[in-house]
Design a protein around this motif. Structure first.
Motif, PDB file in Angstrom:
ATOM      1  N   GLU A   8       6.273  -1.627  -7.012  1.00  0.00           N
ATOM      2  CA  GLU A   8       5.005  -2.048  -6.684  1.00  0.00           C
ATOM      3  C   GLU A   8       4.355  -0.836  -6.061  1.00  0.00           C
ATOM      4  O   GLU A   8       4.993  -0.438  -4.876  1.00  0.00           O
ATOM      5  CB  GLU A   8       5.199  -3.358  -5.823  1.00  0.00           C
ATOM      6  CG  GLU A   8       4.019  -4.177  -5.552  1.00  0.00           C
ATOM      7  CD  GLU A   8       4.158  -5.374  -4.581  1.00  0.00           C
ATOM      8  OE1 GLU A   8       3.487  -5.746  -4.111  1.00  0.00           O
ATOM      9  OE2 GLU A   8       5.073  -6.168  -5.237  1.00  0.00           O
ATOM     10  N   HIS A  10       0.960   0.340  -3.868  1.00  0.00           N
ATOM     11  CA  HIS A  10      -0.226   0.009  -3.145  1.00  0.00           C
ATOM     12  C   HIS A  10      -1.072   0.944  -2.499  1.00  0.00           C
ATOM     13  O   HIS A  10      -0.457   2.169  -2.005  1.00  0.00           O
ATOM     14  CB  HIS A  10       0.091  -0.951  -1.886  1.00  0.00           C
ATOM     15  CG  HIS A  10       0.583  -2.400  -2.249  1.00  0.00           C
ATOM     16  ND1 HIS A  10      -0.313  -3.400  -2.401  1.00  0.00           N
ATOM     17  CD2 HIS A  10       1.870  -2.660  -2.686  1.00  0.00           C
ATOM     18  CE1 HIS A  10       0.547  -4.559  -2.582  1.00  0.00           C
ATOM     19  NE2 HIS A  10       1.734  -4.057  -2.884  1.00  0.00           N
ATOM     20  N   PRO A  20       0.469  -2.562   3.610  1.00  0.00           N
ATOM     21  CA  PRO A  20       0.686  -3.995   2.961  1.00  0.00           C
ATOM     22  C   PRO A  20       2.112  -4.463   3.418  1.00  0.00           C
ATOM     23  O   PRO A  20       3.050  -3.841   3.493  1.00  0.00           O
ATOM     24  CB  PRO A  20       0.825  -3.399   1.485  1.00  0.00           C
ATOM     25  CG  PRO A  20      -0.005  -2.185   1.795  1.00  0.00           C
ATOM     26  CD  PRO A  20       0.225  -1.607   2.957  1.00  0.00           C
ATOM     27  N   GLN A  93       8.807  -0.754  -2.988  1.00  0.00           N
ATOM     28  CA  GLN A  93       7.453  -0.847  -2.862  1.00  0.00           C
ATOM     29  C   GLN A  93       7.087   0.607  -2.440  1.00  0.00           C
ATOM     30  O   GLN A  93       7.648   1.154  -1.614  1.00  0.00           O
ATOM     31  CB  GLN A  93       7.115  -1.823  -1.600  1.00  0.00           C
ATOM     32  CG  GLN A  93       5.443  -1.887  -1.358  1.00  0.00           C
ATOM     33  CD  GLN A  93       5.244  -3.068  -0.843  1.00  0.00           C
ATOM     34  OE1 GLN A  93       5.506  -4.137  -0.910  1.00  0.00           O
ATOM     35  NE2 GLN A  93       4.202  -2.901   0.214  1.00  0.00           N
ATOM     36  N   ASN A  95       3.539   2.624  -0.897  1.00  0.00           N
ATOM     37  CA  ASN A  95       2.304   2.268  -0.210  1.00  0.00           C
ATOM     38  C   ASN A  95       1.760   3.849   0.200  1.00  0.00           C
ATOM     39  O   ASN A  95       2.303   4.687   0.470  1.00  0.00           O
ATOM     40  CB  ASN A  95       2.484   1.702   1.085  1.00  0.00           C
ATOM     41  CG  ASN A  95       3.126   0.351   0.705  1.00  0.00           C
ATOM     42  OD1 ASN A  95       2.671  -0.501   0.197  1.00  0.00           O
ATOM     43  ND2 ASN A  95       4.259   0.110   1.420  1.00  0.00           N
ATOM     44  N   SER A 126       3.793  -1.779 -10.988  1.00  0.00           N
ATOM     45  CA  SER A 126       2.362  -2.389 -10.884  1.00  0.00           C
ATOM     46  C   SER A 126       1.656  -1.683  -9.700  1.00  0.00           C
ATOM     47  O   SER A 126       2.269  -1.160  -8.908  1.00  0.00           O
ATOM     48  CB  SER A 126       2.589  -3.898 -10.756  1.00  0.00           C
ATOM     49  OG  SER A 126       3.247  -4.092  -9.311  1.00  0.00           O
ATOM     50  N   VAL A 127       0.243  -1.686  -9.873  1.00  0.00           N
ATOM     51  CA  VAL A 127      -0.526  -0.783  -8.861  1.00  0.00           C
ATOM     52  C   VAL A 127      -1.498  -1.639  -8.358  1.00  0.00           C
ATOM     53  O   VAL A 127      -2.148  -2.470  -9.020  1.00  0.00           O
ATOM     54  CB  VAL A 127      -1.253   0.248  -9.566  1.00  0.00           C
ATOM     55  CG1 VAL A 127      -2.221   0.863  -8.526  1.00  0.00           C
ATOM     56  CG2 VAL A 127      -0.366   1.262 -10.387  1.00  0.00           C
ATOM     57  N   HIS A 128      -1.694  -1.910  -7.025  1.00  0.00           N
ATOM     58  CA  HIS A 128      -2.595  -2.763  -6.333  1.00  0.00           C
ATOM     59  C   HIS A 128      -3.700  -1.861  -5.360  1.00  0.00           C
ATOM     60  O   HIS A 128      -2.936  -1.389  -4.342  1.00  0.00           O
ATOM     61  CB  HIS A 128      -1.835  -3.830  -5.583  1.00  0.00           C
ATOM     62  CG  HIS A 128      -0.617  -4.486  -6.432  1.00  0.00           C
ATOM     63  ND1 HIS A 128      -1.003  -5.619  -7.162  1.00  0.00           N
ATOM     64  CD2 HIS A 128       0.709  -4.267  -6.439  1.00  0.00           C
ATOM     65  CE1 HIS A 128       0.290  -5.997  -7.637  1.00  0.00           C
ATOM     66  NE2 HIS A 128       1.173  -5.235  -7.287  1.00  0.00           N
ATOM     67  N   HIS A 129      -4.655  -1.852  -5.676  1.00  0.00           N
ATOM     68  CA  HIS A 129      -5.627  -1.341  -4.844  1.00  0.00           C
ATOM     69  C   HIS A 129      -6.107  -2.486  -3.618  1.00  0.00           C
ATOM     70  O   HIS A 129      -7.065  -2.953  -3.936  1.00  0.00           O
ATOM     71  CB  HIS A 129      -6.704  -0.619  -5.483  1.00  0.00           C
ATOM     72  CG  HIS A 129      -6.192   0.400  -6.656  1.00  0.00           C
ATOM     73  ND1 HIS A 129      -5.598   1.544  -6.086  1.00  0.00           N
ATOM     74  CD2 HIS A 129      -6.333   0.388  -7.946  1.00  0.00           C
ATOM     75  CE1 HIS A 129      -5.240   2.208  -7.296  1.00  0.00           C
ATOM     76  NE2 HIS A 129      -5.678   1.512  -8.292  1.00  0.00           N
ATOM     77  N   ASP A 130      -5.479  -2.512  -2.655  1.00  0.00           N
ATOM     78  CA  ASP A 130      -5.648  -3.481  -1.830  1.00  0.00           C
ATOM     79  C   ASP A 130      -7.176  -3.666  -1.144  1.00  0.00           C
ATOM     80  O   ASP A 130      -7.630  -4.659  -1.165  1.00  0.00           O
ATOM     81  CB  ASP A 130      -4.743  -3.556  -0.533  1.00  0.00           C
ATOM     82  CG  ASP A 130      -3.345  -3.629  -0.871  1.00  0.00           C
ATOM     83  OD1 ASP A 130      -3.018  -3.922  -2.352  1.00  0.00           O
ATOM     84  OD2 ASP A 130      -2.401  -3.743   0.014  1.00  0.00           O
ATOM     85  N   GLN A 132      -9.715  -1.982  -2.739  1.00  0.00           N
ATOM     86  CA  GLN A 132     -10.793  -2.372  -3.657  1.00  0.00           C
ATOM     87  C   GLN A 132     -10.856  -3.960  -4.040  1.00  0.00           C
ATOM     88  O   GLN A 132     -11.808  -4.401  -4.539  1.00  0.00           O
ATOM     89  CB  GLN A 132     -10.220  -1.594  -5.083  1.00  0.00           C
ATOM     90  CG  GLN A 132      -9.982   0.168  -4.752  1.00  0.00           C
ATOM     91  CD  GLN A 132     -11.466   0.362  -4.091  1.00  0.00           C
ATOM     92  OE1 GLN A 132     -12.389   0.498  -4.710  1.00  0.00           O
ATOM     93  NE2 GLN A 132     -11.433   1.160  -3.074  1.00  0.00           N
ATOM     94  N   LEU A 133      -9.528  -4.651  -4.039  1.00  0.00           N
ATOM     95  CA  LEU A 133      -9.659  -5.954  -4.162  1.00  0.00           C
ATOM     96  C   LEU A 133     -10.437  -6.829  -3.114  1.00  0.00           C
ATOM     97  O   LEU A 133     -11.398  -7.376  -3.610  1.00  0.00           O
ATOM     98  CB  LEU A 133      -8.060  -6.516  -4.040  1.00  0.00           C
ATOM     99  CG  LEU A 133      -7.941  -7.991  -4.544  1.00  0.00           C
ATOM    100  CD1 LEU A 133      -8.241  -8.464  -5.585  1.00  0.00           C
ATOM    101  CD2 LEU A 133      -6.624  -8.621  -4.061  1.00  0.00           C
TER     102      LEU A 133
END
Length: 143
Positions: A8, A10, A20, A93, A95, A126-130, A132-133
């Motif tokens: 994961e 971030h 995160p 993870q 970050n 998986s990529v999460h742009h915290d 941007q969300l």
């Protein structure tokens, strides 16, 4: 049956949301500070763009130390990824933080995910742009 390693990634803002939280039993992972790289957000033409935009990407690749920064990170994370794969670990993870979570950290997360997918196809990424969300959710809720 072998478990699949899920990595994961971030991007986040140190100023707005902070590092995160890792919601797995592992309790954390890598945290890389991108604030030592020249910030394209301080240049007018890039202010409203993100690390997803070609202009910002080209700036980071040609006008900053970002390529060397990411090369070092790739070397470091490869040690853990290979170890985790050999030991059937299920989660890692990674970050990337910068001031606003918009340019440098987003770009770093994208490039790192590409690197991992190419070098370790057996891992799930998986990529999460915290940040941007948060921007997307606030613009949706304002309508």
């Amino acid at each position: 049956m072998q478990n699949k390693l899920h990595i994961e990634i971030h991007s986040f803002s140190y100023k707005k949301g902070g590092i995160p939280k890792d919601n797995t039993e592992n309790g954390g992972g890598f945290v890389f500070d991108c604030r030592g790289i020249l910030n394209p957000g301080r240049i007018e033409e890039y202010k409203i763009q993100t690390g997803n935009d070609i202009g910002v990407q080209e700036f980071l690749e040609t006008k900053t130390e970002m390529p060397n920064f990411l090369k070092s990170i790739q070397s470091l994370i490869s040690i853990s990824i290979e170890n985790y794969l050999s030991r059937n670990f299920e989660h890692l993870q990674i970050n990337f933080g910068c001031t606003g979570g918009q340019h440098r950290s987003v770009y770093s997360a994208i490039r790192t995910a590409q690197f991992i997918k190419e070098k370790y196809p057996e891992a799930e990424v998986s990529v999460h742009h915290d940040e941007q969300l948060h921007l997307n959710l606030s613009s949706i809720s304002d309508n």
